[in-house]
Design a protein around this motif. Structure first.
Motif, PDB file in Angstrom:
ATOM      1  N   TYR A  41       1.450  11.678  -4.386  1.00 41.51           N
ATOM      2  CA  TYR A  41       0.148  11.368  -3.785  1.00 41.51           C
ATOM      3  C   TYR A  41      -0.742  12.592  -3.926  1.00 41.51           C
ATOM      4  O   TYR A  41      -0.321  13.717  -3.668  1.00 41.51           O
ATOM      5  N   VAL A  43       6.407   7.857  -4.072  1.00 40.45           N
ATOM      6  CA  VAL A  43       5.530   8.145  -5.209  1.00 40.45           C
ATOM      7  C   VAL A  43       4.714   9.403  -4.911  1.00 40.45           C
ATOM      8  O   VAL A  43       4.484   9.746  -3.755  1.00 40.45           O
ATOM      9  N   CYS A  57      -4.508   6.195  -2.696  1.00 42.35           N
ATOM     10  CA  CYS A  57      -4.221   4.781  -2.437  1.00 42.35           C
ATOM     11  C   CYS A  57      -5.085   3.849  -3.283  1.00 42.35           C
ATOM     12  O   CYS A  57      -4.630   2.786  -3.707  1.00 42.35           O
ATOM     13  N   VAL A  65       5.689   3.495  -0.953  1.00 40.57           N
ATOM     14  CA  VAL A  65       5.096   2.182  -1.198  1.00 40.57           C
ATOM     15  C   VAL A  65       5.708   1.225  -0.189  1.00 40.57           C
ATOM     16  O   VAL A  65       6.924   1.094  -0.100  1.00 40.57           O
ATOM     17  N   TRP A  92      -4.372   0.495 -10.268  1.00 40.52           N
ATOM     18  CA  TRP A  92      -3.374   0.489 -11.335  1.00 40.52           C
ATOM     19  C   TRP A  92      -2.588  -0.822 -11.307  1.00 40.52           C
ATOM     20  O   TRP A  92      -2.332  -1.414 -12.355  1.00 40.52           O
ATOM     21  N   ASN A 138      -4.489  10.822  -7.423  1.00 43.52           N
ATOM     22  CA  ASN A 138      -3.474   9.775  -7.315  1.00 43.52           C
ATOM     23  C   ASN A 138      -3.412   9.273  -5.868  1.00 43.52           C
ATOM     24  O   ASN A 138      -2.410   9.437  -5.192  1.00 43.52           O
ATOM     25  N   HIS A 178      -6.289   4.618  -6.344  1.00 44.66           N
ATOM     26  CA  HIS A 178      -5.702   4.702  -7.687  1.00 44.66           C
ATOM     27  C   HIS A 178      -4.489   3.768  -7.790  1.00 44.66           C
ATOM     28  O   HIS A 178      -4.312   3.071  -8.793  1.00 44.66           O
ATOM     29  N   PHE A 179      -3.656   3.774  -6.763  1.00 53.36           N
ATOM     30  CA  PHE A 179      -2.430   2.979  -6.772  1.00 53.36           C
ATOM     31  C   PHE A 179      -2.729   1.488  -6.924  1.00 53.36           C
ATOM     32  O   PHE A 179      -2.184   0.817  -7.788  1.00 53.36           O
ATOM     33  N   ALA A 196      -5.709   3.293 -13.312  1.00 58.81           N
ATOM     34  CA  ALA A 196      -5.803   3.943 -11.996  1.00 58.81           C
ATOM     35  C   ALA A 196      -7.187   4.570 -11.864  1.00 58.81           C
ATOM     36  O   ALA A 196      -7.478   5.592 -12.480  1.00 58.81           O
ATOM     37  N   ASN A 212       0.848  -1.191   0.000  1.00 54.66           N
ATOM     38  CA  ASN A 212       0.000   0.000   0.000  1.00 54.66           C
ATOM     39  C   ASN A 212       0.881   1.239   0.000  1.00 54.66           C
ATOM     40  O   ASN A 212       2.103   1.140   0.064  1.00 54.66           O
ATOM     41  N   VAL A 213       0.259   2.391  -0.119  1.00 55.31           N
ATOM     42  CA  VAL A 213       1.009   3.634   0.003  1.00 55.31           C
ATOM     43  C   VAL A 213       0.750   4.215   1.381  1.00 55.31           C
ATOM     44  O   VAL A 213      -0.372   4.195   1.882  1.00 55.31           O
TER      45      VAL A 213
END
Length: 168
Positions: A112, A110, A119, A66, A125, A117, A121-122, A131, A42-43
């Motif tokens: 954010y 990355v 979590c 990440v 993707w 953009n 979307h991440f 995304a 996850n981010v």
């Protein structure tokens, strides 16, 4: 799956590699992707704090890291579910490709952005090659409605004040 044995949360089946995990925080949902053996990717904020502040801190910094974490650590005291909600719209990539893409990004910083953009979307993707975020679409709609309502009230107030001036 030894890491999941003592961990209880709300889900209908054990997650499989490549599954999207929706974590229910008190004010929002955080998203992760299940890697296998109890781990997710996850981010999180660059200056990693508690799991419950993951996305909230990233909003302020506009950067995220990440991370690979145990699902139980990422969830903490919250609940989660497996939610591959876009499977009817997008074809998931092959699991090996999803995991390869995910592992390549571990420990990278990355950008954010809550609306463009985040979590969700991440992880979408990673899973679909697209995304997408229902949360951001909902937020954008809400912002649009509030803006529209504020504009309408301003216009009504202006029209009302002009009609009152004519009376005098």
């Amino acid at each position: 799956m030894a890491a999941l044995e003592s961990f209880s949360a709300t889900y209908h089946r054990d997650p499989r590699p490549g599954d999207l995990i929706e974590i229910f925080r008190p004010a929002y949902q955080h998203w992760a992707l299940y890697l296998g053996d109890g781990y997710i990717i996850n981010v999180t904020p660059v200056d990693e704090g508690s799991p419950a502040s993951s996305s909230a801190k990233s909003v302020l910094s506009r950067k995220a890291r990440v991370r690979m974490q145990l699902l139980k650590d990422a969830v903490g005291n919250d609940t989660y579910c497996i939610n591959n909600k876009y499977d009817n719209t997008y074809n998931p990539l092959p699991v090996k490709e999803i995991i390869r893409r995910a592992r390549h990004l571990i420990d990278q910083e990355v950008p954010y952005d809550l609306l463009g953009n985040n979590c969700e979307h991440f992880v979408t993707w990673l899973r679909y090659g697209e995304a997408v975020s229902g949360q951001s679409k909902t937020a954008i709609c809400a912002i649009g409605l509030v803006t529209l309502a504020a504009g309408a009230f301003s216009l009504l107030g202006l029209l009302h004040s002009r009609s009152r001036k004519r009376e005098y």
